[in-house]
Design a protein around this motif. Structure first.
Motif, PDB file in Angstrom:
ATOM      1  N   LYS A 176       5.568  12.690 -12.435  1.00  0.00           N
ATOM      2  CA  LYS A 176       6.892  12.655 -13.056  1.00  0.00           C
ATOM      3  C   LYS A 176       7.889  12.100 -12.047  1.00  0.00           C
ATOM      4  O   LYS A 176       7.687  12.205 -10.826  1.00  0.00           O
ATOM      5  N   TYR A 177       8.970  11.565 -12.576  1.00  0.00           N
ATOM      6  CA  TYR A 177       9.961  10.911 -11.718  1.00  0.00           C
ATOM      7  C   TYR A 177      11.340  11.532 -11.970  1.00  0.00           C
ATOM      8  O   TYR A 177      11.808  11.559 -13.108  1.00  0.00           O
ATOM      9  N   MET A 178      11.943  12.025 -10.907  1.00  0.00           N
ATOM     10  CA  MET A 178      13.214  12.733 -11.085  1.00  0.00           C
ATOM     11  C   MET A 178      14.346  11.779 -11.454  1.00  0.00           C
ATOM     12  O   MET A 178      14.475  10.692 -10.877  1.00  0.00           O
ATOM     13  N   ALA A 179      15.139  12.199 -12.418  1.00  0.00           N
ATOM     14  CA  ALA A 179      16.326  11.433 -12.806  1.00  0.00           C
ATOM     15  C   ALA A 179      17.467  12.415 -13.034  1.00  0.00           C
ATOM     16  O   ALA A 179      17.238  13.568 -13.420  1.00  0.00           O
ATOM     17  N   GLN A 180      18.667  11.954 -12.791  1.00  0.00           N
ATOM     18  CA  GLN A 180      19.826  12.830 -12.969  1.00  0.00           C
ATOM     19  C   GLN A 180      20.882  12.149 -13.827  1.00  0.00           C
ATOM     20  O   GLN A 180      21.070  10.922 -13.750  1.00  0.00           O
ATOM     21  N   ILE A 181      21.538  12.959 -14.611  1.00  0.00           N
ATOM     22  CA  ILE A 181      22.636  12.491 -15.469  1.00  0.00           C
ATOM     23  C   ILE A 181      23.884  13.283 -15.083  1.00  0.00           C
ATOM     24  O   ILE A 181      23.855  14.529 -15.088  1.00  0.00           O
TER      25      ILE A 181
END
Length: 265
Positions: A241-246
């Protein structure tokens, strides 16, 4: 054509990726002690409140403050002494010019005895040594001033580290109480920046490409938010999985669970 567009829209919705994320402050800082000492103030009433430009934790800095004031006085004395010595150097320089001329004149006079000439010579050498000694003293004083300025900076930093401030942050957690002795690296508190909020999700590999261009729905509602940060290296805990932030607007209440959908629109 209209039918194809409708089918494509439906296809996008059906295959939209869903994730869940907790609404968190945009930044939480874990504060550890950078000094050793006795905690004299740590008011739990500040928990959950917006911190002002005042210390929310105070570690005893009485001796540091006293030493800092003594150093201020010492620096003033030393600087005054340097100024005085620099004036002495000017006077000695001026005096030496005359003495050299006088010695050169006397040294050529045949009517002067060798004893008189030696006396002039020794007087000249003595004055030159006095000049060199005064210059040396000035250098030593300047070295002392430099050492004290460094000590002043160290004390100033220590005092700041003993009076913890975090203006504009919320006091999220308080780990010490008055009377407790802390050492280097002792956890003191957590403060949070709630000016904005963030949602952290872990993307599937298929959603990684063009993630920043996808339309984001939060709890079923379309938003104008976009993926703000993506880490293109798989997460060490959430494998593959690849971390992403909003980054989103600050809500009234944090820690709610939100459904996040990424759609191609």
């Amino acid at each position: 054509m209209k039918l194809i567009a409708i089918l494509f829209f439906s296809f996008s919705i059906i295959f939209a990726s869903e994730y869940y994320a907790k609404v968190e402050p945009i930044e939480i800082r874990e504060i550890s002690s950078n000094v050793s000492g006795l905690v004299i103030s740590a008011d739990e009433k500040n928990l959950g409140t917006l911190l002002l430009d005042e210390a929310y934790i105070e570690i005893d800095s009485e001796l540091d403050t006293k030493e800092l004031n003594y150093i201020k006085d010492k620096l003033e004395y030393l600087r005054n002494t340097v100024e005085t010595n620099e004036e002495i150097v000017k006077n000695l320089d001026s005096s030496l010019v005359r003495k050299r001329k006088n010695y050169d004149r006397v040294e050529k006079l045949k009517i002067k005895s060798q004893i008189e000439k030696d006396r002039e010579y020794y007087d000249l050498i003595s004055s030159e040594n006095q000049l060199l000694s005064t210059k040396k003293e000035i250098q030593n004083l300047k070295v002392q001033i430099t050492d004290l300025k460094l000590r002043y900076a160290v004390l100033n930093r220590s005092i700041n580290d003993k009076n913890l401030k975090a203006e504009g942050f919320i006091l999220y957690e308080l780990n010490v109480k008055p009377g407790q002795v802390v050492n280097l690296s002792t956890p003191l508190a957590k403060v949070a920046d709630i000016s904005k909020a963030k949602l952290t999700i872990y993307l599937n590999r298929d959603d990684l490409d063009d993630a920043s261009k996808k339309t984001i729905y939060l709890d079923g509602e379309k938003t104008k938010y976009k993926i703000s940060r993506v880490v293109n290296i798989a997460d060490s805990k959430n494998i593959s999985k690849y971390m992403a932030q909003i980054i989103i607007k600050s809500p009234k209440v944090f820690s709610n669970l939100v459904k996040v959908e990424l759609k191609d629109e």
